[in-house]
Structure formats: C-alpha cells, structure tokens
Scaffold this motif. Structure first.
Motif, mmCIF file in Angstrom:
data_model
loop_
_atom_site.group_PDB
_atom_site.id
_atom_site.type_symbol
_atom_site.label_atom_id
_atom_site.label_comp_id
_atom_site.label_asym_id
_atom_site.label_seq_id
_atom_site.Cartn_x
_atom_site.Cartn_y
_atom_site.Cartn_z
ATOM 1 N N UNK A 194 -11.624 -43.177 3.289
ATOM 2 C CA UNK A 194 -11.341 -41.803 2.869
ATOM 3 C C UNK A 194 -11.538 -40.825 4.029
ATOM 4 N N UNK A 195 -12.575 -41.039 4.817
ATOM 5 C CA UNK A 195 -12.894 -40.125 5.915
ATOM 6 C C UNK A 195 -12.037 -40.382 7.157
ATOM 7 N N UNK A 196 -11.371 -41.515 7.219
ATOM 8 C CA UNK A 196 -10.563 -41.851 8.393
ATOM 9 C C UNK A 196 -9.318 -40.968 8.487
ATOM 10 N N UNK A 197 -8.653 -41.056 9.634
ATOM 11 C CA UNK A 197 -7.572 -40.135 9.954
ATOM 12 C C UNK A 197 -6.385 -40.221 8.997
ATOM 13 N N UNK A 198 -6.041 -41.427 8.533
ATOM 14 C CA UNK A 198 -4.841 -41.554 7.709
ATOM 15 C C UNK A 198 -4.989 -40.767 6.405
ATOM 16 N N UNK A 199 -6.050 -41.023 5.667
ATOM 17 C CA UNK A 199 -6.228 -40.354 4.377
ATOM 18 C C UNK A 199 -6.496 -38.867 4.565
ATOM 19 N N UNK A 249 -8.892 -50.957 5.430
ATOM 20 C CA UNK A 249 -9.217 -49.897 6.393
ATOM 21 C C UNK A 249 -8.444 -50.095 7.692
ATOM 22 N N UNK A 250 -8.398 -51.327 8.156
ATOM 23 C CA UNK A 250 -7.674 -51.613 9.395
ATOM 24 C C UNK A 250 -6.184 -51.361 9.250
ATOM 25 N N UNK A 251 -5.639 -51.632 8.056
ATOM 26 C CA UNK A 251 -4.212 -51.446 7.801
ATOM 27 C C UNK A 251 -3.828 -49.976 7.959
ATOM 28 N N UNK A 252 -4.610 -49.080 7.368
ATOM 29 C CA UNK A 252 -4.338 -47.657 7.532
ATOM 30 C C UNK A 252 -4.487 -47.229 8.988
ATOM 31 N N UNK A 253 -5.557 -47.698 9.631
ATOM 32 C CA UNK A 253 -5.818 -47.258 11.000
ATOM 33 C C UNK A 253 -4.764 -47.769 11.971
ATOM 34 N N UNK A 254 -4.219 -48.955 11.717
ATOM 35 C CA UNK A 254 -3.206 -49.487 12.638
ATOM 36 C C UNK A 254 -1.979 -48.589 12.669
ATOM 37 N N UNK A 255 -1.709 -47.898 11.556
ATOM 38 C CA UNK A 255 -0.560 -47.005 11.519
ATOM 39 C C UNK A 255 -0.828 -45.733 12.310
ATOM 40 N N UNK A 256 -2.052 -45.238 12.234
ATOM 41 C CA UNK A 256 -2.438 -44.087 13.043
ATOM 42 C C UNK A 256 -2.371 -44.439 14.527
ATOM 43 N N UNK A 257 -2.829 -45.643 14.865
ATOM 44 C CA UNK A 257 -2.866 -46.094 16.266
ATOM 45 C C UNK A 257 -1.530 -46.623 16.770
ATOM 46 N N UNK A 258 -0.536 -46.761 15.856
ATOM 47 C CA UNK A 258 0.760 -47.347 16.215
ATOM 48 C C UNK A 258 0.565 -48.744 16.817
ATOM 49 N N UNK A 286 7.907 -54.681 10.753
ATOM 50 C CA UNK A 286 7.358 -55.708 11.631
ATOM 51 C C UNK A 286 5.976 -56.134 11.158
ATOM 52 N N UNK A 287 5.598 -57.327 11.596
ATOM 53 C CA UNK A 287 4.219 -57.780 11.404
ATOM 54 C C UNK A 287 3.401 -57.296 12.585
ATOM 55 N N UNK A 288 2.443 -56.434 12.301
ATOM 56 C CA UNK A 288 1.521 -55.978 13.330
ATOM 57 C C UNK A 288 0.220 -56.766 13.194
ATOM 58 N N UNK A 289 -0.623 -56.788 14.215
ATOM 59 C CA UNK A 289 -1.801 -57.654 14.181
ATOM 60 C C UNK A 289 -2.679 -57.495 12.940
ATOM 61 N N UNK A 290 -2.998 -56.272 12.555
ATOM 62 C CA UNK A 290 -3.902 -56.075 11.421
ATOM 63 C C UNK A 290 -3.280 -56.518 10.107
#
Length: 227
Positions: free
Chosen positions: A18-23, A207-216, A104-108
């Motif tokens: 919730x506190x991370x950048x995506x949400x 959590x990693x799934x959301x963050x991977x999108x922020x990080x591209x 695409x399949x990204x690492x996370x």
C-alpha cells in the motif's frame, strides 16, 4: 482458523505494498503511464497462466460444486477481470489490446508464476497451490479496501480499478479459505508450514510484481536487455 492466522502475518506485507510507489500513484491518480503499460503487459500473461493453474486443480477436487466454481473462476480470470484492465488502458490512453500485444515475461512475474506451477505439480492436494494463488485476489481486495477506507477517489481516473476489487473478491476468498482450512484440519505441522510459507511468499511476489512495473524491470544478460 488456520488461514486467518496466516492473513494476520501477511498484513505487514500488504501495508508495505500500500505504501509503495505503485499504489500511492493509483491513489493520487497520477501514476506514470509507462508503469501502467508495463503492468498490463505483464498481468495479461500472468492471468492467462493463472487460469491454466486453476484448470490443473480440477482433478484434485472431489466435490462437483467446487469443480463448477473453479470453472467459473477460469472464465472470470479470462473474461471478467479484464474490465479492470480496461480502466487502466483508458488511463494510459491506448487500446488495451494494443498495449498487451507486446506483453512479456519479466523476472519478477516469471518467478511468481513458477512458484504457483511448482506447487500445482509437486503436491497432490490442491491446498498447497491454493495457498500460493490466494494472495493474488486477497492482496488486491485488501489494498482496494484500504484505499476506499482512507481516501475519497471521486474524480480519480483509476477509481473503477479500485472499485472492481472491493466488489468482486468476497465469494472467491470464501471458497479458497474454506478449502485451505478444511485441509489444515488434517494436515501435519510440516504441511501447515508449507501452506503458510506459500501464502506469505506469494504476498511478497505481489509486492515485487507492482514494483517491477514502477522500475520497468526487464531481463538483462551481459548488458543487453531481453523481454
């Protein structure tokens, strides 16, 4: 009940998401459109595999009603949940199909889906896989509830995305929780620990799934990026 105790442990992870950048970007209504595009490209593939894993569980269930419910969930994942994706595509300003055609399949996301497939193929009881899958709808439900409880999203272009997950997860979570709790009553301590870890690990994967999108996030080999 067993699953409720695991959910209590997961609360700290969900609050971190919730506190991370995506949400937080969703809450403000100003999340970077490239993050949304990346998310949609990954999630369209993820949901396709999620539906296939549901199908793998059908032979592990003995009750006809449970089988019918899983079949309904496969349809929901393939056709119903896409409405939430359309809200995000509208925010980006592009047609949904145009966005996901380069999915695409990204690492996370790759790591996450393999976590679920491992449990589907490794264990005979469906509960091990369900504990790896259940955090997906549960985390989204809890995030949506937190957002609506803490914020007025009137005028927010992503309000319909949040509303979708406040309204559509209750019945699914009821079934998933019941399956796990029924199995936990006869499971050994070792088996219950596997169930617990599967659930909590998938919360981290969310959590990693959301963050991977922020990080591209993309694959990188010897300085070159691959998708």
């Amino acid at each position: 009940m067993f699953i409720e105790s695991v959910k209590k442990e997961a609360e700290v992870i969900i609050e971190q998401i919730y506190q991370d950048d995506f949400i937080q970007g969703v809450i403000r209504g100003d999340i970077d459109k490239e993050a949304i595009r990346h998310y949609l490209q990954a999630d369209s593939r993820y949901l396709n595999e999620f539906a296939k894993i549901y199908a793998l569980l059908i032979p592990k269930l003995n009750d006809d009603e449970d089988v019918r419910f899983l079949l309904e969930q496969i349809d929901f994942v393939m056709n119903g949940e896409v409405s939430a994706h359309y809200t995000m595509a509208d925010y980006v300003g592009e047609a949904y199909q145009d966005i996901i055609k380069n999915g695409a399949w990204y690492p996370s996301s790759d790591h996450y889906i393999k976590h679920m497939y491992y449990n589907a193929y490794h264990y005979s009881d469906a509960s091990f896989t369900i504990c790896a899958m259940a955090p997906c709808p549960y985390v989204y439900q809890q995030l949506a509830l937190k957002i609506t409880e803490r914020h007025d999203l009137t005028g927010n272009p992503l309000k319909d995305w949040v509303d979708f997950y406040t309204k559509n997860m209750d019945e699914l979570m009821h079934h998933l929780d019941r399956w796990v709790d029924d199995f936990a009553q006869r499971a050994t301590d070792e088996e219950k620990e596997i169930l617990r870890k599967n659930f909590l690990e998938s919360c981290v994967h969310e959590r990693n799934f959301f963050q991977m999108s922020v990080d591209q996030e993309k694959w990188s080999f010897e300085g070159e990026q691959y998708v």
